[in-house]
Design a protein around this motif. Structure first.
Motif, PDB file in Angstrom:
ATOM      1  N   THR A 201       0.719  -1.193   0.023  1.00 21.59           N
ATOM      2  CA  THR A 201       0.092   0.009   0.077  1.00 21.59           C
ATOM      3  C   THR A 201       0.949   1.330   0.051  1.00 21.59           C
ATOM      4  N   PHE A 202       0.359   2.302  -0.678  1.00 22.63           N
ATOM      5  CA  PHE A 202       1.081   3.529  -0.180  1.00 22.63           C
ATOM      6  C   PHE A 202      -0.068   4.568  -0.645  1.00 22.63           C
ATOM      7  N   SER A 203       0.405   5.958  -0.225  1.00 20.33           N
ATOM      8  CA  SER A 203      -0.320   7.162  -0.270  1.00 20.33           C
ATOM      9  C   SER A 203      -0.262   7.884  -1.589  1.00 20.33           C
ATOM     10  N   PRO A 204      -1.096   8.492  -2.220  1.00 18.48           N
ATOM     11  CA  PRO A 204      -1.149   9.125  -3.506  1.00 18.48           C
ATOM     12  C   PRO A 204      -0.091  10.490  -3.155  1.00 18.48           C
ATOM     13  N   SER A 205       0.001  10.807  -2.011  1.00 15.39           N
ATOM     14  CA  SER A 205       0.867  12.033  -1.779  1.00 15.39           C
ATOM     15  C   SER A 205       2.341  11.703  -1.649  1.00 15.39           C
ATOM     16  N   SER A 206       2.483  10.451  -1.724  1.00 16.44           N
ATOM     17  CA  SER A 206       4.187  10.068  -1.776  1.00 16.44           C
ATOM     18  C   SER A 206       4.631   9.721  -3.102  1.00 16.44           C
ATOM     19  N   ILE A 207       3.765   9.993  -4.269  1.00 17.79           N
ATOM     20  CA  ILE A 207       4.338   9.791  -5.499  1.00 17.79           C
ATOM     21  C   ILE A 207       5.223  10.910  -6.034  1.00 17.79           C
ATOM     22  N   LYS A 208       6.293  10.732  -6.580  1.00 21.77           N
ATOM     23  CA  LYS A 208       7.393  11.403  -6.862  1.00 21.77           C
ATOM     24  C   LYS A 208       7.235  11.673  -8.548  1.00 21.77           C
ATOM     25  N   ARG A 209       6.925  10.658  -9.256  1.00 21.75           N
ATOM     26  CA  ARG A 209       6.999  10.752 -10.592  1.00 21.75           C
ATOM     27  C   ARG A 209       6.160   9.293 -11.054  1.00 21.75           C
ATOM     28  N   SER A 210       5.308   9.629 -12.152  1.00 21.73           N
ATOM     29  CA  SER A 210       4.786   8.572 -12.704  1.00 21.73           C
ATOM     30  C   SER A 210       4.863   8.300 -14.013  1.00 21.73           C
ATOM     31  N   ALA A 211       5.353   7.625 -14.988  1.00 15.84           N
ATOM     32  CA  ALA A 211       5.825   7.746 -16.539  1.00 15.84           C
ATOM     33  C   ALA A 211       5.709   6.296 -17.079  1.00 15.84           C
ATOM     34  N   GLY A 305       2.623   0.335 -12.325  1.00 17.86           N
ATOM     35  CA  GLY A 305       1.071   0.526 -12.486  1.00 17.86           C
ATOM     36  C   GLY A 305       0.166  -0.545 -12.771  1.00 17.86           C
ATOM     37  N   VAL A 306       0.426  -1.577 -13.402  1.00 18.33           N
ATOM     38  CA  VAL A 306      -0.263  -2.761 -13.914  1.00 18.33           C
ATOM     39  C   VAL A 306      -0.658  -3.750 -12.621  1.00 18.33           C
ATOM     40  N   HIS A 307       0.155  -3.454 -11.527  1.00 16.88           N
ATOM     41  CA  HIS A 307      -0.076  -4.369 -10.405  1.00 16.88           C
ATOM     42  C   HIS A 307      -1.147  -3.556  -9.262  1.00 16.88           C
ATOM     43  N   LEU A 308      -1.504  -2.578  -9.785  1.00 22.20           N
ATOM     44  CA  LEU A 308      -2.515  -1.884  -8.671  1.00 22.20           C
ATOM     45  C   LEU A 308      -3.800  -2.739  -8.505  1.00 22.20           C
ATOM     46  N   THR A 309      -4.555  -2.528  -7.516  1.00 18.99           N
ATOM     47  CA  THR A 309      -5.988  -3.155  -7.443  1.00 18.99           C
ATOM     48  C   THR A 309      -6.810  -2.670  -8.475  1.00 18.99           C
ATOM     49  N   ARG A 310      -7.556  -3.662  -9.202  1.00 17.96           N
ATOM     50  CA  ARG A 310      -8.509  -3.496 -10.272  1.00 17.96           C
ATOM     51  C   ARG A 310      -9.795  -3.824  -9.670  1.00 17.96           C
ATOM     52  N   LYS A 323      -1.723   8.036 -13.043  1.00 14.42           N
ATOM     53  CA  LYS A 323      -1.619   7.897 -14.195  1.00 14.42           C
ATOM     54  C   LYS A 323      -0.405   8.738 -14.904  1.00 14.42           C
ATOM     55  N   PRO A 324       0.412   8.114 -15.490  1.00 15.58           N
ATOM     56  CA  PRO A 324       1.454   8.802 -16.181  1.00 15.58           C
ATOM     57  C   PRO A 324       1.657   9.929 -16.909  1.00 15.58           C
ATOM     58  N   THR A 325       2.453  10.707 -16.823  1.00 13.02           N
ATOM     59  CA  THR A 325       2.571  12.137 -17.316  1.00 13.02           C
ATOM     60  C   THR A 325       3.514  12.346 -18.600  1.00 13.02           C
ATOM     61  N   ALA A 326       4.269  11.263 -18.880  1.00 11.17           N
ATOM     62  CA  ALA A 326       5.114  11.330 -19.884  1.00 11.17           C
ATOM     63  C   ALA A 326       5.793   9.936 -20.247  1.00 11.17           C
TER      64      ALA A 326
END
Length: 356
Positions: A201-211, A305-310, A323-326
């Motif tokens: 688990t993790f908090s959305p606020s801990s995300i530094k980068r998504s790509a 990302g593909v390992h996140l709950t669905r 979601k990725p930004t780049a």
């Protein structure tokens, strides 16, 4: 399908302990698979899968203990081959459909002067996929002019005709965010391996980068053309591990920042690439799925990302937050992506932008 002639194709895992050789005049099928099983077992949004006739592919592990096999409960006739040292999956044998598949990104590469040191995949132009299948559960749209099938493709299933055709590129309008859900207002995001023994688990606020990362290291470590990587502060990622074997103990919880490779929980296996020894990849000891990579230099942990709950409809939850930004390290891409996101030679914002 392109005929290769009397050609020997080969490949290996990242560390080289598990290799394979395929000798054939032509693969029986090449395609990009978007099924959720491939996504979750490899960590990539899609896999370039190359099928060969029975008994035409030889897998070799040195030492023998370097071979890890796994049969998904949902697909017991399929045996997945993975290196027990670096954790990289290289292919599978399907006893029911009578073929052996290898993942395109694990094929042998040849050096090209002045280009990426990892080299180019040998004969990629001749064996690259000709269509997309299980496109109905895709993570993102791929506008490349190839045919798209919602489920299995005629060539893959060995049957004539065409069905489940998704349509041409101009009709691809319900992918990307359409394959995802917001997941409510929860402050906690969940993910885990394929078999479920390792969760996090993790908090959305801990995300530094998504790509979406296209670097050759990610390609060779996942077997996929690219991955969706989410960089997090290690202190914010909490793993929950199932008890080992017949143990009656409760599930244990450990922060990514507290994991000690010298006193590793039995649910984990690790691998440190000689190229980047400060990065430790963590994978499930049972299904072999790599679930995270911890960076000791930056104090961050990456998850895919593909390992996140669905949801029940296989849509990734909390997509608006993860979601990725780049697209990053796009210089070495194997598959051209046209999705409106910016493309960079390195990290977003600190390297050359390639799509201007």
């Amino acid at each position: 399908m392109s005929t290769l002639g009397e050609t020997t194709l080969g490949g290996s895992c990242h560390c080289g302990a598990l290799t394979y050789t395929a000798t054939t005049s032509s693969p029986t099928f090449t395609g990009y698979c978007h099924c959720t099983k491939c996504q979750r077992l490899t960590g990539g949004p899609l896999v370039a899968t190359i099928h060969f006739p029975p008994n035409s592919v030889t897998f070799s592990a040195v030492p023998v203990a370097a071979l890890h096999t796994y049969r998904p409960a949902s697909c017991p006739h399929e045996t997945r081959y993975r290196c027990n040292v670096c954790g990289v999956g290289v292919g599978s044998v399907n006893a029911m459909e009578g073929h052996t598949a290898v993942w395109g990104a694990t094929l042998t590469r040849i050096a090209v002067a002045g280009e990426d040191s990892a080299g180019k995949i040998a004969m990629w132009e001749k064996i690259s996929p000709v269509l997309h299948f299980y496109y109905g559960v895709r993570v993102l749209d791929v506008r490349d002019g190839l045919r798209k099938y919602r489920e299995s493709a005629p060539e893959e299933a060995g049957k004539p005709g065409s069905w489940n055709l998704q349509g041409g590129d101009m009709e691809e309008t319900d992918g990307g965010e359409g394959r995802s859900e917001n997941g409510g207002d929860s402050d906690v995001i969940h993910g885990g391996c394929f078999c479920g023994e390792v969760r996090y688990t993790f908090s959305p606020s801990s995300i530094k980068r998504s790509a979406y990362c296209h670097c050759t290291q990610c390609q060779k470590l996942s077997g996929c053309p690219f991955i969706h990587t989410i960089h997090l502060f290690s202190s914010a990622v909490s793993f929950t591990l199932a008890p080992s074997g017949d143990s009656k103990t409760e599930k244990s919880t450990i922060l990514a920042s507290d994991i000690d490779a010298n006193a590793l929980p039995s649910s984990f296996r690790t691998y440190n690439s000689p190229v980047k020894s400060h990065k430790t990849r963590l994978r499930c000891a049972t299904c072999g799925t790599c679930v995270a990579s911890s960076n000791s230099q930056t104090g961050t942990t990456s998850v895919w990302g593909v390992h996140l709950t669905r949801s029940q409809s296989e849509h990734i939850s909390h997509w608006d937050k993860v979601k990725p930004t780049a697209h990053i390290f796009y210089d070495t891409h194997l598959l051209e992506i046209k999705d409106g996101l910016s493309k960079w030679s390195g990290y977003e914002g600190s390297s050359k932008r390639l799509d201007l």
